[in-house]
Design a protein around this motif. Structure first.
Motif, PDB file in Angstrom:
ATOM      1  N   LYS A  13      14.128   3.945  14.223  1.00  0.00           N
ATOM      2  CA  LYS A  13      14.189   2.521  14.523  1.00  0.00           C
ATOM      3  C   LYS A  13      12.797   1.954  14.270  1.00  0.00           C
ATOM      4  CE  LYS A  13      17.954   2.537  17.912  1.00  0.00           C
ATOM      5  NZ  LYS A  13      18.392   2.132  19.276  1.00  0.00           N
ATOM      6  N   ALA A  14      12.726   1.040  13.310  1.00  0.00           N
ATOM      7  CA  ALA A  14      11.426   0.490  12.928  1.00  0.00           C
ATOM      8  C   ALA A  14      11.634  -0.670  11.970  1.00  0.00           C
ATOM      9  CB  ALA A  14      10.566   1.564  12.253  1.00  0.00           C
ATOM     10  N   GLN A  15      10.606  -1.467  11.833  1.00  0.00           N
ATOM     11  CA  GLN A  15      10.513  -2.464  10.773  1.00  0.00           C
ATOM     12  C   GLN A  15       9.590  -1.873   9.715  1.00  0.00           C
ATOM     13  OE1 GLN A  15      11.557  -6.166  10.357  1.00  0.00           O
ATOM     14  NE2 GLN A  15      11.045  -5.300   8.358  1.00  0.00           N
ATOM     15  N   ILE A  16      10.123  -1.631   8.512  1.00  0.00           N
ATOM     16  CA  ILE A  16       9.343  -1.053   7.425  1.00  0.00           C
ATOM     17  C   ILE A  16       8.947  -2.167   6.462  1.00  0.00           C
ATOM     18  CG2 ILE A  16       9.275   0.661   5.582  1.00  0.00           C
ATOM     19  CD1 ILE A  16       9.664   1.896   8.338  1.00  0.00           C
ATOM     20  N   LEU A  17       7.646  -2.314   6.254  1.00  0.00           N
ATOM     21  CA  LEU A  17       7.120  -3.272   5.283  1.00  0.00           C
ATOM     22  C   LEU A  17       6.397  -2.480   4.213  1.00  0.00           C
ATOM     23  CD1 LEU A  17       5.600  -5.893   7.779  1.00  0.00           C
ATOM     24  CD2 LEU A  17       7.882  -5.919   6.748  1.00  0.00           C
ATOM     25  N   ALA A  18       6.764  -2.711   2.942  1.00  0.00           N
ATOM     26  CA  ALA A  18       6.203  -1.912   1.858  1.00  0.00           C
ATOM     27  C   ALA A  18       5.781  -2.804   0.703  1.00  0.00           C
ATOM     28  CB  ALA A  18       7.229  -0.892   1.378  1.00  0.00           C
ATOM     29  N   ALA A  19       4.515  -2.704   0.323  1.00  0.00           N
ATOM     30  CA  ALA A  19       3.985  -3.416  -0.833  1.00  0.00           C
ATOM     31  C   ALA A  19       3.696  -2.412  -1.936  1.00  0.00           C
ATOM     32  CB  ALA A  19       2.715  -4.185  -0.471  1.00  0.00           C
ATOM     33  N   ARG A  20       4.416  -2.532  -3.046  1.00  0.00           N
ATOM     34  CA  ARG A  20       4.286  -1.671  -4.226  1.00  0.00           C
ATOM     35  C   ARG A  20       4.513  -0.203  -3.881  1.00  0.00           C
ATOM     36  NH1 ARG A  20       0.308  -5.156  -3.583  1.00  0.00           N
ATOM     37  NH2 ARG A  20       0.169  -6.959  -4.976  1.00  0.00           N
ATOM     38  N   PRO A  21       5.609   0.136  -3.220  1.00  0.00           N
ATOM     39  CA  PRO A  21       5.824   1.532  -2.823  1.00  0.00           C
ATOM     40  C   PRO A  21       6.239   2.398  -4.008  1.00  0.00           C
ATOM     41  CG  PRO A  21       7.758   0.245  -2.273  1.00  0.00           C
ATOM     42  CD  PRO A  21       6.725  -0.733  -2.806  1.00  0.00           C
TER      43      PRO A  21
END
Length: 463
Positions: free
Chosen positions: A279-287
């Motif tokens: 359970k999480a909020q995943i934020l990914a820039a250029r993964p």
């Protein structure tokens, strides 16, 4: 998000060529028991070795995620795992008669369809969620990559890609509800740029790649002679360019931001290697796969360090076991039934809850003018919690009596009084052998430990 674990009702298979190895294989999903998780099995190798879908088994992230265990490898696992996570399926054995899952159309949709055809079956155990307790970050400044997992009582992902290309501008994609994965993410295909294509072939990758299972983005001017060369390379009679969108061979995109959506799909699949639903909020820039796996390793490290932490209790979530089910397992009854509900349980640990009220019968005679829950009854409540775990580990728990044999290293750290909600956590300290159970238990009120002890019990078969 689902509360109970799930598997599939029956076996189902898909067949095709592997993207990077170019080897044809059949992949069969098989139902698996509670707490089995995701495991691959190479049935084409001697001994049919099993490879756990675990981030510690990742050995390569070159354009895909490769696992290895006991000398056996499985390539490009992310699309398969993403389908399972998207459908909230927890326990599956994935048999392969080759080194790599079929690439199919380059997305997860064929796996989703096959798993749905197999049917999804709820299992009588709670999902073992790991809730991110604090921000977890991965940053690669050289490649301008940043990923973060933030605390959230849900699972949401947002991905941004930016390739500094005239064809693909900055794109964003989000998944705010796992139930929409099949509809909005699963069909989004893998992709590469034209300038990467020949290099990938020369690097012994994408042997099974063609224009039916990947999007090739034309990011520069291309001559007719080069198109003929690509036709030969890809074993296609004729290749053209969709000038409008800059895609090789006139392939239509499913979504304008299909590339960002596919990167989100990869993140979902790679983070499955943590080993538990999160359970999480995943934020990914250029993964990319390397960054995804690096973040997964950080999450798993935090998860391992949090094993001894205070168990989380959310009163809005239905219990793993209610009082009726507890009474079916334990022989205790009022006034000596000390546990109101079981709020968490996996194969090694359990958490039970006791609401302490002024109406408890022992308060009339135990410090009546200063009511304190007797320490011996705290131990009894802890032992009953542990007995639930011990009995649940047996295939026929109704045929055993749980008897407490010893309490050691017992400590009481603060008083338990009316109005307290005590959460007892017990975990095995050794495997059960010949009916002997060893575990450590602790009780918590408002996040603070109130008691702890090492306990030994015996499971005696009823006559």
């Amino acid at each position: 998000m689902n509360i109970k674990q799930q598997t599939i009702e029956k076996a189902v298979s898909v067949s095709g060529v592997g993207l990077h190895t170019g080897v044809s294989a059949t992949m069969t999903f098989l139902p698996a028991p509670i707490n089995h998780g995701y495991k691959f099995q190479r049935i084409d190798l001697e001994g049919q070795p099993i490879i756990d879908a675990d981030v510690d088994n990742v050995v390569d992230v070159s354009r895909g995620t490769t696992l290895e265990q006991s000398g056996a490898r499985v390539y490009t696992v992310e699309h398969t795992l993403a389908a399972l996570v998207g459908l909230q399926i927890d326990n599956v054995l994935i048999q392969l008669d080759g080194p790599e899952p079929p690439i199919m159309d380059g997305s997860s949709i064929k796996f989703v369809e096959a798993l749905r055809d197999a049917g999804i079956e709820e299992q009588n155990a709670s999902r073992n969620y790991f809730e991110i307790p604090e921000p977890v970050r991965y940053i690669n400044a050289d490649k301008d990559i940043e990923m973060v997992a933030l605390p959230l009582n849900d699972y949401r992902l947002t991905v941004m890609v930016d390739y500094n290309s005239q064809v693909i501008n900055s794109q964003h994609a989000s998944l705010n509800d796992l139930t929409t994965f099949s509809r909005e993410i699963a069909s989004c295909r893998t992709f590469c740029f034209l300038h990467e294509l020949e290099a990938l072939y020369k690097a012994n990758l994408i042997k099974g790649g063609d224009l039916t299972n990947a999007i090739v983005i034309v990011d520069r001017d291309i001559e007719e002679g080069e198109l003929d060369y690509l036709s030969q390379l890809l074993n296609k009679p004729k290749i053209g360019v969709n000038k409008k969108v800059g895609i090789l061979n006139n392939i239509d995109l499913h979504y304008p931001n299909e590339m960002a959506r596919h990167k989100l799909l990869d993140v979902v699949g790679d983070l499955a290697l943590v080993g538990r639903p999160i359970k999480a909020q995943i934020l990914a820039a250029r993964p990319g796969h390397a960054a995804n796996v690096a973040l997964a390793k950080k999450i798993k490290k935090l998860m391992e360090s949090a094993k001894s932490h205070v168990p989380h209790y959310d009163p809005k979530v239905p219990p793993v076991m209610d009082l009726k089910r507890i009474c079916e397992l334990l022989p205790h009854r009022y006034p000596f039934l000390m546990i109101d509900k079981i709020v968490y349980m996996d194969e090694n640990s359990v958490a039970g809850l006791k609401n302490v009220t002024m109406n408890e019968p022992f308060f009339t005679g135990h410090f009546p003018n200063n009511p304190v829950m007797p320490g011996v009854l705290q131990m009894e409540a802890m032992a009953q919690t542990g007995a639930i775990l011990a009995l649940s580990s047996q295939p026929d728990p109704e045929n055993y009596w749980p008897f407490l044999a010893a309490i050691e290293n017992c400590r009481f750290r603060r008083n338990v009084v009316p109005g307290d909600t005590v959460i007892f956590k017990c975990e095995f300290t050794a495997p059960i052998k010949r009916g002997i159970v060893k575990m450590h238990g602790a009780g918590y009120v408002a996040g603070q430990m109130v008691c702890e002890a090492d306990m030994t019990a015996s499971l005696v078969r009823k006559r």
